[in-house]
Design a protein around this motif. Structure first.
Motif, short mmCIF file in Angstrom:
data_model
loop_
_atom_site.label_atom_id
_atom_site.label_comp_id
_atom_site.label_asym_id
_atom_site.label_seq_id
_atom_site.Cartn_x
_atom_site.Cartn_y
_atom_site.Cartn_z
N CYS A 162 0.85 -1.19 0.00
CA CYS A 162 0.00 0.00 0.00
C CYS A 162 0.89 1.24 0.00
O CYS A 162 1.64 1.49 0.95
N ARG A 163 0.83 2.03 -1.07
CA ARG A 163 1.68 3.22 -1.18
C ARG A 163 1.35 4.25 -0.11
O ARG A 163 2.22 4.95 0.41
N HIS A 164 0.07 4.36 0.24
CA HIS A 164 -0.34 5.33 1.26
C HIS A 164 0.27 4.97 2.61
O HIS A 164 0.82 5.82 3.32
N ARG A 165 0.19 3.69 2.96
CA ARG A 165 0.78 3.23 4.22
C ARG A 165 2.30 3.38 4.17
O ARG A 165 2.94 3.76 5.15
N LYS B 215 13.15 -1.39 5.49
CA LYS B 215 14.00 -0.62 4.58
C LYS B 215 14.04 -1.29 3.21
O LYS B 215 13.95 -0.62 2.17
N ARG B 216 14.14 -2.62 3.20
CA ARG B 216 14.16 -3.32 1.92
C ARG B 216 12.83 -3.20 1.20
O ARG B 216 12.76 -3.12 -0.03
N LEU B 217 11.74 -3.18 1.96
CA LEU B 217 10.42 -3.00 1.35
C LEU B 217 10.31 -1.62 0.69
O LEU B 217 9.72 -1.49 -0.39
N HIS B 218 10.88 -0.59 1.34
CA HIS B 218 10.87 0.74 0.74
C HIS B 218 11.66 0.74 -0.57
O HIS B 218 11.25 1.37 -1.55
N GLU B 219 12.78 0.05 -0.58
CA GLU B 219 13.59 -0.02 -1.79
C GLU B 219 12.87 -0.82 -2.88
O GLU B 219 12.87 -0.43 -4.05
N VAL C 100 9.74 -11.37 3.57
CA VAL C 100 9.89 -10.69 4.85
C VAL C 100 8.88 -11.26 5.83
O VAL C 100 7.95 -11.97 5.45
N SER C 101 9.05 -10.95 7.09
CA SER C 101 8.13 -11.45 8.12
C SER C 101 6.77 -10.78 7.99
O SER C 101 6.62 -9.71 7.39
N ASP C 102 5.77 -11.43 8.59
CA ASP C 102 4.43 -10.85 8.60
C ASP C 102 4.43 -9.49 9.30
O ASP C 102 3.72 -8.57 8.90
N LEU C 103 5.22 -9.39 10.36
CA LEU C 103 5.30 -8.13 11.11
C LEU C 103 5.81 -7.00 10.22
O LEU C 103 5.26 -5.89 10.23
N ALA C 104 6.83 -7.28 9.43
CA ALA C 104 7.36 -6.26 8.52
C ALA C 104 6.35 -5.91 7.45
O ALA C 104 6.14 -4.74 7.10
N VAL D 180 3.48 -2.06 5.70
CA VAL D 180 3.33 -1.47 4.36
C VAL D 180 2.09 -1.99 3.64
O VAL D 180 1.97 -1.85 2.42
N SER D 181 1.14 -2.58 4.37
CA SER D 181 -0.05 -3.11 3.72
C SER D 181 -1.27 -2.82 4.58
O SER D 181 -1.16 -2.50 5.77
N VAL D 182 -2.44 -2.92 3.98
CA VAL D 182 -3.70 -2.75 4.70
C VAL D 182 -4.68 -3.83 4.26
O VAL D 182 -4.56 -4.37 3.17
N SER D 183 -5.63 -4.13 5.12
CA SER D 183 -6.70 -5.06 4.76
C SER D 183 -7.79 -4.31 4.02
O SER D 183 -7.79 -3.07 3.95
#
Length: 714
Positions: free
Chosen positions: A118-121, A149-153, A170-174, A178-181
């Motif tokens: 999710c770009r907004h998140r 950080k890797r997700l941002h990249e 990546v882990s669920d926590l990470a 960056v995601s939403v339901s």
């Protein structure tokens, strides 16, 4: 549009282009799917390994989509099959058939919103889930920080934003950072990144596709919650259909615990006065105190103290909901996101609490939900509530206004489709057989009822089996009512068999000489039997155990006794272990549930499948036991409907790991003697592939030694 070639012509062209050869079962299945699409009658197809069932349903599905300018939806249970369809099968099929079609076919994959970045998140709309105390700046060098950080990249280079394309993962926590339901999303119109939304992009592409591949969970959410997540479609193909009810049940299961309550309180804390959220947090603390005193397990009655605690959570969540709904409605995107996320969390807590309380209002035999307290060393305590049956939902939402094809390698249990059809809500099969359908074998009810019952083996005649995890189907009480049966969906069953000659390629060895399995780990005689079989096979064994405790015990014992590498589930990721097992011919792989259905290792690396015991549900499994009791309350046979059918499905799936190609040979060894001695053994054995059977351990070991001595033809 010009008339397209018929299905037989298209299938033959596809098979030739892909370098294959005609398979009678594949052709019969394709014809039946085509007929089903034309008549609107639902179809249940069992297609054994090696049939080529994907091509058998994709060809008629694609022809229908292109001739009618519409979309066909294909749903799978596993990520592996989803990837196979979208990355291999559909592109190759499109290329093969392009010369016979008016245009290049279009395919798309569609998953739940939580699977897309999710770009907004990502750009700071929210600081992350408030229940996660480790919320780091992406530049920090913590484990979580490095992943984020890797997700941002990755966000700067990904085209799809699909989590499954991120390697390594990546882990669920990470990922939650960056995601939403779907419930948390503010919607494309209100989101400043709405025009760049990965999830919206995927839905847009799916809307113009001929074939859309999705998953059972997405299908369930679309059906249960009324979201228009999938494109309009008149034809639905459900592959891996044996998993449908369990996946739908999972989506329909609610959970109420400390984490959910605290999340809701913290999200609401940004928007309402502190007193309201403090009340909600305190109600969650009250739940936790009562959980500590209560025993885990099914709740047939809700104690007053626990009912009061759940009601307190319900009322506090309702007060917060009212305050958020009547509060500021400013249009700032960040505020709108916070408000939407608070509403989603509060509604989940409130609605689950209401559902739990209402579950206990009807008399026991009339209840539609079951509630239990789940807790354990690695599991935070929480109340869970799940439906006793989902057949009514499936009948109404999936079979009511579209043609549905349900297929898998394992659907006929005890020689009939009735157990799974009942749990799907399909009721009785339409009289007459689908094209190419063989006559179904009668279920071994007479055998099951012939002998007196033993402990835990009670068998009554009557009642429809409801299937693994299916519980009491909504059709059970309607089976003998012609007026009700007339309103049930029309469906036909077809078993196209398998190209494998199971009786010549595989041996089913049942160790009748062993004692019934106990509860205190593996009996030493079981370990001796496993060691003898593995030694005869020179490794090459997949051990399917009923528990991780048993798998670890067997692995530890055999590592000391045999000069064979023993891999055990938990030593590494399951995918990596399967790869090592396939690569090292003389190794063994021991494990539990995920290996029963998730291993595809053709060739000499797998010539022995060991099953330590019949995989009945645990007696204390709250959902299975409640479903079993509910079937009995309706006059049916709860043990056969739930426990035996669950075991039959897993046994069929597990033993099916042996033969994955026409060249494979080997032995399936079931150490549980009840498969041969108990009355329900006939039902279970008739659910398995038709291997040649023996109870002689030396016959099994001799066969394994011969196979091990054959040089590798490659």
């Amino acid at each position: 549009m010009a008339e397209l070639p018929d299905v037989e012509t298209l299938l033959n062209a596809a098979v030739r282009a892909l370098g294959g050869s005609r398979r009678d079962g594949q052709a019969a299945m394709a014809e039946a799917v085509s007929t089903s699409v034309d008549t609107g009658e639902h179809l249940v197809v069992q297609a054994g390994t090696g049939t080529g069932k994907s091509l058998a349903y994709l060809v008629p599905a694609l022809r229908h989509a292109m001739s009618e300018d519409t979309t066909v939806v294909v749903s799978t249970a596993t990520l592996a099959l989803q990837r196979q369809l979208i990355e291999r099968d559909l592109p190759r099929l499109g290329t093969a058939l392009a010369p016979l079609l008016d245009r290049e076919p279009v395919f798309a994959i569609l998953k739940g919103r939580r699977n897309y970045l999710c770009r907004h998140r990502l750009h700071g709309a929210d600081s992350g889930d408030p229940e996660d105390t480790e919320l780091f700046d992406p530049r920090q060098l913590s484990s979580l920080g490095r992943q984020v950080k890797r997700l941002h990249e990755w966000a700067e280079e990904t085209v799809t934003g699909d989590r499954d394309e991120l390697a390594p993962g990546v882990s669920d926590l990470a990922w939650r950072q960056v995601s939403v339901s779907a419930n948390e999303c503010v919607g494309a119109a209100a989101c400043p990144f709405g025009q760049e939304c990965f999830s919206e992009q995927a839905r847009y592409e799916a809307g113009g596709a001929d074939v859309v591949v999705t998953n059972h969970a997405m299908l369930a959410i679309s059906a249960m919650q009324g979201y228009q997540l999938l494109p309009e479609h008149r034809v639905l193909v459900i592959d891996e259909a044996h998993e449908l009810v369990d996946r739908v049940t999972s989506v329909a299961t609610g959970e109420l615990g400390e984490r959910a309550v605290n999340t809701a309180a913290k999200r609401a804390g940004r928007l309402v006065e502190a007193g309201l959220t403090e009340r909600l947090s305190e109600s969650g603390d009250g739940l936790v105190l009562l959980f500590a005193e209560a025993e885990a397990g099914r709740l047939d009655h809700l104690p007053d103290s626990l009912a009061g605690a759940v009601a307190a959570v319900r009322d506090a969540a309702h007060a917060c909901l009212s305050a958020v709904r009547t509060g500021s409605t400013e249009q700032d995107p960040d505020y709108a996101t916070q408000r939407k996320q608070a509403l989603a969390a509060l509604e989940e807590v409130h609605d689950t609490a209401v559902r739990i309380l209402e579950s206990f209002e009807p008399p026991l035999r009339e209840r539609r939900d079951v509630v239990w307290l789940a807790k354990g060393p690695k599991q935070a305590p929480a109340l869970q509530v799940a439906p006793l049956a989902v057949g009514g939902l499936l009948r109404e939402k999936l079979f009511g206004d579209r043609t549905t094809v349900l297929t898998s390698a394992t659907l006929a249990l005890g020689g009939t489709f009735a157990p799974l059809a009942a749990q799907w809500g399909l009721g009785r099969e339409t009289s007459g057989a689908a094209p190419g359908a063989p006559a179904e074998a009668a279920p071994p009810a007479a055998e099951a009822a012939a002998a007196p019952a033993g402990p835990g083996d009670a068998v009554e005649t009557g009642g429809n089996p409801a299937g693994p995890g299916g519980g009491p189907s909504d059709t059970d009480s309607d089976a003998d009512d012609p007026s009700k049966a007339a309103g049930e969906p029309r469906w036909r069953g077809l078993d196209v068999g398998s190209p494998f000659d199971h009786a010549r390629s595989g041996i089913l060895y049942v160790a009748r000489q062993l004692p019934p399995p106990g509860r205190d780990g593996l009996d030493p005689r079981y370990l001796d039997e496993i060691a003898g079989l593995v030694e005869a096979a020179g490794g090459r064994a997949l051990g399917l155990f009923s528990s991780m405790r048993a798998a670890a015990q067997a692995a530890e014992e055999l590592r000391e006794r045999l000069d064979v590498r023993i891999l055990c589930q938990g030593d590494d990721s399951t995918g990596r272990l399967v790869e090592e097992f396939a690569d090292e011919e003389s190794s063994c792989l021991f494990g539990t549930l995920s290996l029963w259905q998730g291993v595809d290792v053709p060739g000499r690396s797998l010539q022995l499948v060991i099953v330590d015991r019949i995989p009945f549900p645990r007696p204390d499994d709250p959902l299975a036991s409640a479903r079993q009791r509910a079937v009995g309350a309706r006059g049916g046979n709860g043990f056969m409907a739930v426990a035996a059918t669950h075991a039959a499905l897993l046994l069929a799936q597990g033993t099916g790991r042996l033969l994955r190609s026409a060249q494979d040979r080997g032995v399936v060894a079931v150490l549980d003697p009840r498969l041969a001695t108990a009355r329900y053994g006939g039902f279970l054995r008739s659910s398995l592939p038709p291997y040649w059977e023996t109870a002689d351990p030396e016959v099994a070991r001799a066969a394994l030694r011969r196979l091990a001595s054959v040089p590798d033809a490659s």
